[in-house]
Structures are given as structure tokens and as C-alpha cells.
Scaffold this motif. Structure first.
Motif, short mmCIF file in Angstrom:
data_model
loop_
_atom_site.label_atom_id
_atom_site.label_comp_id
_atom_site.label_asym_id
_atom_site.label_seq_id
_atom_site.Cartn_x
_atom_site.Cartn_y
_atom_site.Cartn_z
N PRO A 396 30.38 41.38 57.06
CA PRO A 396 31.49 41.01 57.85
C PRO A 396 32.66 41.81 57.56
CG PRO A 396 31.54 39.06 56.39
CD PRO A 396 30.34 39.77 56.20
N ALA A 397 32.71 42.43 56.26
CA ALA A 397 33.60 43.15 55.69
C ALA A 397 33.24 44.09 54.63
CB ALA A 397 34.85 42.24 55.03
N LEU A 398 34.08 45.29 54.47
CA LEU A 398 33.80 46.49 53.60
C LEU A 398 33.50 45.71 52.17
CD1 LEU A 398 35.39 49.37 55.05
CD2 LEU A 398 33.14 48.90 55.21
N GLY A 399 32.56 46.38 51.45
CA GLY A 399 32.73 46.32 49.84
C GLY A 399 31.25 45.99 49.40
N VAL A 400 31.18 46.79 48.01
CA VAL A 400 29.66 46.49 47.64
C VAL A 400 30.00 45.07 46.32
CG1 VAL A 400 27.98 47.68 46.05
CG2 VAL A 400 29.20 48.98 47.63
N GLN A 401 30.75 45.21 45.62
CA GLN A 401 30.73 44.31 44.50
C GLN A 401 32.02 43.49 44.84
OE1 GLN A 401 31.98 47.36 44.39
NE2 GLN A 401 33.53 47.98 42.71
N PHE A 402 32.54 43.53 46.07
CA PHE A 402 33.43 42.58 46.61
C PHE A 402 33.51 42.39 47.95
CE2 PHE A 402 35.62 46.75 46.15
CZ PHE A 402 35.96 47.09 47.37
N VAL A 403 34.24 41.52 48.53
CA VAL A 403 34.35 41.30 49.91
C VAL A 403 35.77 41.71 50.27
CG1 VAL A 403 34.30 39.77 52.02
CG2 VAL A 403 32.70 39.47 50.02
N GLY A 404 35.90 42.82 51.34
CA GLY A 404 37.26 43.18 51.61
C GLY A 404 38.15 42.61 52.39
N ILE A 405 38.38 41.37 52.01
CA ILE A 405 39.54 40.31 52.71
C ILE A 405 40.37 39.93 51.37
CG2 ILE A 405 37.77 39.73 54.41
CD1 ILE A 405 37.15 37.14 52.94
#
Length: 448
Positions: A396-405
Motif C-alpha cells: 500500500p505504500a513505497l519502501g523496501v525496508q520501511f513502509v512509506g507512511i
């Protein structure tokens, strides 16, 4: 690389308000535009630029730079507090690929595209596209200029592998890595089979651990925001990671972050280390590492995906509150320029160049020679990293090693504390992730 008067005039005409932005203003006091304050993370590349600034940048421009250097977790707290609250204490701060698009959307940062595009010598087109995209806002503008970019890979001590007759594949699996760690673990000799981060922090233990979760088939959230923190795949990956570091990892693993693992592996006290590609430059510097010339580099270990490396950049951002935009950009443009990379190479050694951001760096003969053991793997790992689809399911959100929220910083940090406790033996992975699932459900409720 000072900004030209022509560029300044162009920026002023574009309405960027050089030296007169709104807010508390810059922390460097009064109307003195020849002194700026810079907050940065205490990684080796940042410590390098702090050493070079006075004799190079200040001597050339007359601009004094007052640095505040903090460990990663402390830096995150400090920079978030100052920029989010519009404190205006700093003119420039290091932020990462997680913060840049979120803070741009919040209106906390000065966009840098106009500065960069107005300065032909800066050569914005030379910046690697994956890194530029990670630091851009929804409007497509650059909101932080990359100091160095990175993915992640597996570093290993070739001498220790040779002594055991073990060959590292170019693209190992995590199961293979665990087997190697068991064979190479030498507690009596003070050598761990592997070094892995265990320090609490969404950007510490969960940087490598989330890539393991991804490749094991797990995710923090499904596309519809269904939280999956205690799902079988997330649980299997976390148990694998915790069991591996408990059985064959370094002493004090629950308090080991990037810096501690860099020291451990660099002193020859670990046979392997999975972490940032940016570590290679320090490891190949004989003045800073006992394993220089002895390190092999393999792609991030995988399980069910073809690749697993993360995507990150430490970058220079200009808070909206600065009253010293002109001097701040002069510093940022110098710190992220081709000229600075050459300066770092000539003054400190070519392996110490803050690479991973400019294509031209990989064409420099001196850098190619110095970084021949890791340059190609680093560049390809950055190019392969996929922040849109890093695992097996849509996100649901961008990011490989994190959630971009915005909520992930708090969520990831709280769950990381539980995982660190599991590494230390104070709780179980099942309990840690059960607690994490409840926290993730609270976050998901805001988005569903």
C-alpha cells in the motif's frame, strides 16, 4: 563548488527568497549568512566531510559550518523534533529516503530542484535515478540532495572462508548463509559466524530484518492495509533472524547497530555481515579496517524473491525555516558534487568516496581501481532495488525496508524494541509480533 551570482539571481527571480525564508531561522544567529548550522548522522562518510569542510569549503567560500553529529537513532529524534516543530535550529540536516517524500508533502522542506537546475555545474542528470526518485516529492521535485546512496549486501571474510574450504555464491540464500555461519562460528577464538543488527530502531534492526521478511514472503501490510505482522511468513522470517543471531551472531547483538557491526566485522571478529553497501568503503581502508583487501561481497541473501537489497540514501535537506538559503545551498551543492567526490578520494583514499549517487563516480579510473571488489555489486544492487514491489504481494505504500507512511517510524521502533528483547532472551518472537500486530492494526485503521 560555490553557487554563482548568476544562479543566485535566477533563484531570486524564481521566488525562492534566498536568505529570507519564513520561520525562526537557521540557528546560526542574526543576519550572518556566512555561518550555517548542519545536523548530520555520525556515519564514517559524514565524519569525513566534517574533517574536510574548514580547509576546503570554508576557505573557498568564507562560509563557516557548525556541525552537530549524532548517532542514527538520536539524529532521527533530533531532526524530526526540529523540522516538524519548525524549530529553525538548523540550516541543513541529513535525512533519508523515508523522510524526504513525507516531509515534502507536509511542507517542511525547501525544494531543491530549482537550485540544482539553475546551476549547470551541478549536473543533476548525473544523479542515479533510483536515488533521485527516493528523495523526490509527489510533485516530482527533489527535496533532499543525496550525499551517498546504498543498497544492502552480504560481506564476508575471504580468509576465513578459504580456511574452511567454503565458497560463497554470488547470490546466496538465507539458508546457505545460516549454514556458513554455523561452520564459521568460533566463539573460543572470538569470531562470530555472522554480525546482524539487533539494536532497537525502525532504521536499525528493522532495516535488514524487513528485507528478510520481504524475501520470506511476508509484509507489514497488504495492499488493502490488512496488517500481517504476526502472519506465518513474517513470523518465520523473524524467528529465522533472531535464531541466527542468537546462535551464531556477535556478543551483545541486541545493542548492535550499523556502527557496532562495522567495528566488529572490520576488526575481523565476524565471518559475515549483512548490511549497507556503503560500509565497503570503510572496510577497504587499511587505516580504518583490519580486513581491508580480505572482504568478499555477495548480493543480499534471498529466500523466495529474486533480489532482496534495500534502497536508501542519506541526503542533505534544507528546512523551510532556514534564513540562510544561499549559504545552505552552497554547502549542499559542494557536499553532493562531483568535485567533492574527487576531493574525498584524493584526500582520504578512493574507497572512502561517498558513492552510490552519481553515475560519473563509477567511471573514474581511480575509483574503479580502489572499489573494484564492490563497486559493480553496489551499483547493480541499487538498480535492482524495487520500492514499489519489494516482496511477493502488492504493497500500500513505497519502501523496501520501511513502509512509506508517517506512522511507520513509531510502529517500526516499538516492534523493534520487542524484537531486540527477543534477541536478548527477554521475550519470544511470537509474543513480540503479537504485540506488533495490535500496533499495526491501530495504524491500519487510519488508512482503511
Amino acid at each position: 563548488m560555490p553557487i554563482s551570482r548568476k544562479v543566485i539571481a535566477t533563484l531570486a527571480a524564481a521566488g525562492l527568497g534566498l536568505g529570507a525564508c519564513s520561520g525562526a531561522g537557521g540557528g546560526s544567529g542574526g543576519g550572518d549568512d556566512k555561518t550555517i548550522t548542519v545536523l548530520m548522522v555520525g556515519n564514517p562518510q559524514m565524519e569525513d566531510i566534517a574533517k574536510l569542510t574548514a580547509e576546503q569549503f570554508t576557505k573557498e567560500t568564507g562560509i563557516t559550518v557548525r556541525f552537530t553529529i549524532l548517532p542514527e537513532n538520536e539524529l532521527r529524534d533530533k531532526v524530526t523534533q526540529d523540522i516538524a516543530n519548525q524549530g529553525g535550529q538548523y540550516d541543513v540536516a541529513t535525512i533519508g529516503a523515508y523522510e524526504a517524500p513525507i516531509w515534502a508533502k507536509n511542507g517542511w522542506l525547501q525544494e531543491l530542484s530549482t537550485f540544482a537546475d539553475a546551476d549547470p555545474a551541478y549536473d543533476r542528470a548525473d544523479l542515479l535515478e533510483p536515488i533521485v526518485e527516493s528523495l523526490s516529492g509527489e510533485d516530482g521535485k527533489l527535496y533532499a540532495a543525496p550525499f551517498y546512496g546504498e543498497s544492502s549486501f552480504l560481506m564476508y571474510n575471504k580468509e576465513l572462508f578459504a580456511a574452511k574450504g567454503i565458497t560463497m555464491p554470488e547470490r546466496p540464500t538465507w539458508r546457505q548463509v545460516a549454514g556458513f555461519a554455523a561452520q564459521l562460528d568460533d566463539k573460543a577464538g572470538g569470531v562470530a559466524g555472522i554480525c546482524l543488527r539487533g539494536l532497537p530502531g525502525w532504521g536499525e534492526v528493522f532495516a535488514p530484518l524487513t528485507t528478510v521478511v520481504n524475501t520470506f514472503g511476508g509484509t507489514w501490510f497488504e495492499k488493502d492495509w490488512t496488517p500481517k505482522v504476526n502472519a506465518p511468513e513474517f513470523t518465520e522470517a523473524t524467528k529465522f533472524y533472531v535464531d541466527l543471531v542468537r546462535a551464531h551472531g556477535q556478543p551483545g547483538a541486541s545493542q548492535s547497530g550499523f556502527t557496532e557491526c562495522l567495528n566488529t566485522f572490520g576488526q575481523g571478529k565476524a565471518a559475515m555481515w549483512y548490511d549497507a553497501t556503503s560500509a565497503a568503503g570503510t572496510l577497504e581502508d587499511p587505516a580504518a579496517s583490519r580486513v581491508a583487501g580480505k572482504v568478499g561481497y555477495a548480493y543480499a541473501p534471498v529466500e523466495k524473491t529474486g533480489a532482496a537489497g534495500w534502497l536508501w540514501a542519506w541526503a542533505w535537506a534544507m528546512p523551510k525555516t532556514t534564513t540562510h538559503s544561499e549559504s545552505a545551498w552552497e554547502f549542499i551543492s559542494w557536499a553532493t558534487s562531483k568535485e567533492y567526490e574527487k576531493l574525498a578520494g584524493e584526500q582520504l583514499g578512493w574507497s572512502r568516496v561517498p558513492s552510490g549517487k552519481r553515475a560519473s563516480t563509477y567511471e573514474l579510473p581511480q575509483y574503479q581501481e580502489s572499489a573494484r571488489s564492490f563497486a559493480d555489486v553496489t551499483l547493480r544492487a541499487i538498480e535492482e532495488a524495487d520500492p514499489v514491489n519489494p516482496g511477493l504481494q502488492p504493497r500500500p505504500a513505497l519502501g523496501v525496508q520501511f513502509v512509506g507512511i508517517p506512522e511507520f517510524a513509531d510502529l517500526g521502533t516499538k516492534v523493534s524494541q520487542e524484537v531486540a528483547a527477543a534477541i536478548a532472551g527477554g521475550t519470544t518472537v511470537d509474543q513480540a509480533l503479537a504485540d506488533g500486530q495490535k500496533l499495526a492494526e491501530e495504524v491500519a485503521a487510519k488508512y482503511k
